[in-house]
Every structure is written in structure tokens, then in C-alpha cells.
Design an enzyme around this catalytic site. Sequence first.
Site, PDB file in Angstrom:
ATOM      1  N   ARG A  44       0.751  -1.211  -0.064  1.00 39.88           N
ATOM      2  CA  ARG A  44       0.000   0.027  -0.055  1.00 39.88           C
ATOM      3  C   ARG A  44       1.049   1.307  -0.116  1.00 39.88           C
ATOM      4  O   ARG A  44       0.155   2.258  -0.148  1.00 39.88           O
ATOM      5  CB  ARG A  44      -1.154  -0.020   1.219  1.00 39.88           C
ATOM      6  CG  ARG A  44      -2.205  -0.783   0.988  1.00 39.88           C
ATOM      7  CD  ARG A  44      -3.069  -0.976   2.113  1.00 39.88           C
ATOM      8  NE  ARG A  44      -2.397  -1.993   3.048  1.00 39.88           N
ATOM      9  CZ  ARG A  44      -2.951  -2.019   4.467  1.00 39.88           C
ATOM     10  NH1 ARG A  44      -3.862  -1.112   4.865  1.00 39.88           N
ATOM     11  NH2 ARG A  44      -2.543  -2.836   5.280  1.00 39.88           N
TER      12      ARG A  44
ATOM     13  N   ARG B 180      26.470  25.656   0.739  1.00 41.90           N
ATOM     14  CA  ARG B 180      26.543  24.390   0.591  1.00 41.90           C
ATOM     15  C   ARG B 180      27.578  23.415   1.255  1.00 41.90           C
ATOM     16  O   ARG B 180      28.333  24.152   2.004  1.00 41.90           O
ATOM     17  CB  ARG B 180      26.934  24.325  -1.193  1.00 41.90           C
ATOM     18  CG  ARG B 180      25.570  24.728  -1.729  1.00 41.90           C
ATOM     19  CD  ARG B 180      25.778  25.129  -3.335  1.00 41.90           C
ATOM     20  NE  ARG B 180      26.617  23.898  -3.759  1.00 41.90           N
ATOM     21  CZ  ARG B 180      27.242  24.133  -5.157  1.00 41.90           C
ATOM     22  NH1 ARG B 180      27.202  25.304  -5.773  1.00 41.90           N
ATOM     23  NH2 ARG B 180      28.018  23.131  -5.570  1.00 41.90           N
TER      24      ARG B 180
END
Length: 505
Positions: A30, A349
Site C-alpha cells: 500500500r 553548500r
Amino acid sequence: MTTHDPAPDTTEADGSVAAVVVLAAGGGTRMKSRTSKLLHEVSGKTMLSYAVTAAQHLAPQHLVVVVGHEREQVLAHLDEIAPHVQTAVQEEQNGTGHAVQCGLADLGELTGEVVVTYGDVPMLTGETLAELVGTHRALSHQVTVLTARVPDPTGYGRIIREGDQVVRIVEQKDASDEEAAVDEINSGIYVFDAATLRHGLDNLTTDNAQGELYLTDVIRIANERGERVGVHQITDLWQTEGVNDRVQLAAMNREMNRRIVEKWQRAGVTVLDPNTTWIHDDVTLERDVVLKPNTSLEGATSVGEGALIGPDTTLVDVEVGAGAHVVRTHGSLAVIGENAEVGPFAYLRPGTELGAKAKIGTFVETKNAKISGGAKVPHLTYAGDAYIDEGANIGAGTIFANYDGVNKSPTHVGRNAFVGSNSVLVAPVDIADGAFVAAGSAITEDVPAGDLAVARGRQHNSSNWIGRTRPGSKWDEAAQASSGEVHEAIQNKRNELNQSMEGRA
Ligand code: UD1
Ligand code: MG
């Protein structure tokens, strides 16, 4: 039978259980995912990792995870997060009883207790497992089932009791109307005396609606032998909740996050909007941290005392020093020093290291950038592969051109050096301590300490160009009407600068 004898053996004396078996072989249809259900994350960690952590809390002699569906993924993940756990393969999913048989197959004859739990129940804590074992020992049970009373028991196994004795557990599909009306459910988590479990497993049959080997039948079999089977009932229903689809996954994340946020609030962190603040399980925060709305702290992020984060900030594996301000920022694998300032609108970053009281300002992107204490990169800059020493000032719009299309190269800006606005520093290049770069320069050669580099065309004014090329235009009209004097503010500043130069001479 020795199984009736509640006298503690050595296993019980040191408190540890013989084994914990984590069932994780079932499919997650599911979820509709290429990723195993067990590897989907709740508060930044996989569901399976919570199960392993809870199991480890019991310090079992054996910890076995039973794998089946998508087992390559699951085994690779286990190798990363818990390389010491044992694993067992259940080739075909013939039911929970069969899964436990597979889990115990390689462990030999056990004495003491065996705990069975699931890989997809992320909120279950090690403390709850310890309490389950505690109840089991205190009441001298041979089996203790972790149960809960729920508003809607549909789908769960029902606990059928006679007084305190659990006589059997009936699955939804096998239940009579009367049994289905019982609201005490089986969480699927149990502690068994090893011999009781062994005997039960040896006598399981598939005589049920699903044609599976039900672990729950061990309880009926134990009853036939007159053994004590009781419950440890909990009221925190989330701890028994599994996750079967993405709707439940979101609900689980929401609740886990609510608990994590509340934990930090109680530890002295101000969270302005708990509904939009997301804190991963491994994040650590010091007191008097303030988190503004829409902030997400992920991975192994840590935030020092009194730091202010947000609004609209995501930090993944970022270390933030005490007193720093990080506003409207996205950062990953970065270090932000004490009392440093970041943002608004900054992108840090990996490899960004910002020193104490240093600054990364608005619309600045950094990558592999060591920016030392007191240095400033305040506006509109890309700084990649940069070493910016103490007190250096990087003017607005400076670009560290670190990539020539093939290679990445570093740039160094020395202590107290000054880079004028809109400069390009073409790496590899070294701007030494105390050097200046004139605004608008394209720097391709090193600048020695204390030098001024000017690397751009000189200004040339073409006299009365408008009058000659566009006479009578609105520009010409303005030029004709002009007094010809420079703006007062600029003249004042020039006078001031001249005076201070003379003063120094
Ligand atoms: C099971 C219990 C039920 C309980 C419910 C709680 C049985 C027969 N029923 O039902 O009483 O209320 O859990 O959630 O035990 N698994 C395997 N191999 C298998 C089958 C299952 O590893 O062959 C694992 C699954 O990955 C899952 C767990 O066991 O983690 C439970 O399996 P599931 O099929 O969800 O059991 P239920 O039918 O829900
Ligand atoms: Mg289930």
C-alpha cells in the site's frame, strides 16, 4: 515443566533478554513505492532504525531482524545503521508464526525470554519494551502481550480474556461478531518464555481464514498447557501504530515531530510555531535557542545556546554555534561559528565553514568555503573553493570563478584584504593580506600584500554626447538645465575624505 518455574535464571539476573526478533519480512504494497516500507523515514530516520534502537535498549543476547520482501535494500540499510544485528531470511511470507520460526532458526536452544516486535512500528520505545518485560517478570507470565484499548479495533487481533488470563487472540478475519466487538487489541509485540515459544511454534497449523502460521496461536497453545498469559496494556496508542500507506506515514511524522518539538520546548528552546517547525530525531539543541516559523532542522544538525534560526530555514547536518543568527537560509554539511550571521536568503553548500562573528549575507552562495572569524561576504556573491581569512571584506556581487569547465581551483583572500564590488576572482588566484581589489576587476593574477589591483578599463566620458547625438531630447533638456555641479551629498563626502587624507599625510 521448567517453563512453569518463575525462579530467575542468570539471564534474568542481569536483566537482559535472550533474544529480540524484529519481524520485517512483509511487503508494503500500500506504500506503492520502489523503496521498502521499512526504509521510509519518520523524523529523518527509517522506520526500521527505530525498531532496532528500541530492541537494543533491552541489550538482548541476540537481536535478529527477519527480512523477506525487498531484502537487498533492507539488508544494505541494516549494514549501515546496525552492522552487528543478526538477520534471518523468510523466503515466503507464511505468517507471523513462520517469521518467528525463521528468526529463531539459527539461534540454537534459548533459555530466558524472547521478545517479538515489528519493524514498522516507529513510535514504540525501548522503555515500553522494558516495561513489557518488567510486567512479564513481575507477574511470572509465560507470555505477556502488549495490548491497548482502541476506539476502532477493526483489522487488529482481538484479546480474548478470562479475567487477567489471555485465553486466545482472534484475528479480524476469524472473529465472531462477539469477538469482533472486543476493543482490546493485540499490538503484535510480545515477550515469551523461550520454551513456551518453542513449543507453540512447533505446534502451529494453518487452520485459519488466511491459511497462515499465526504467531498468535502460541497463546492458545500455551493456555492448553496451563501457562500464564497476561497483558501489558498501554494507553499511548501511537506506540502500537504501524504504517501501511503514505497517509499513515504523514500522520506518524506529524505526531513524532510534535513529540520532538515538545521535548525541546521543555528543555528550554523557544519554538514560535510548532506546526511549521520540523526537527529530526538526531538533532540537538541548546537552551535559549529560538526557532522561527517554517524551520526544518534535519539530519545531525546541532544548534548552540541562544542561536536564532528562521524563519523559512532548512539546515541539514549543519553545526550552528552559540548566538548565531541564521535567517531564511538553506544549508547542508556546513559549520556556522559563534555569533555569526547568515542570511537572509543564503545558500550554504557542503564544506562551508564560517568563523566566529563572520557574516554570509543576502543572496550569497557558498561551497567549500572557509570564511574566518570576522570576515564578511555580505551581498550577492558566489564563493566556491574559497579561503577567506580573518577580517576580509568581499564586496557586493563578487564571484569566485572556481571552475574553468574542467577543473575546480581555489582562491585565497588574505587577512583584512578588501575586494571591491562586482569583481571576478579567477581561480587559482591569491589575494594576499591587506591587499585591495578595485571594484569591477577581473583578477587573474595574484595580488601581493598591501597592493591595489585594478583590472578593468579606465573611464572615458564623451563630452556633450547627448547634445550632439540627440539634441532637443528629454535627456538633452535635462543636461542643458543642469547646474553642472555634483550632488551635495557626494561633494560633502569628497571633502570629508580629502580632509582625512590630508590629516594623515
Ligand atoms: C498481526 C497480528 C494481529 C495484530 C497485528 C498488529 C498475527 C496472526 N496477527 O496481524 O493480531 O493485531 O499484527 O499489527 O500475528 N510479517 C513477516 N512475515 C510474515 C508476515 C508478517 O515478517 O510472513 C511481519 C510484517 O512485516 C509486519 C508484521 O509481521 O511487520 C505484522 O504482519 P501483518 O501482516 O501486518 O500482520 P497482521 O495481519 O496485521
Ligand atoms: Mg498489519
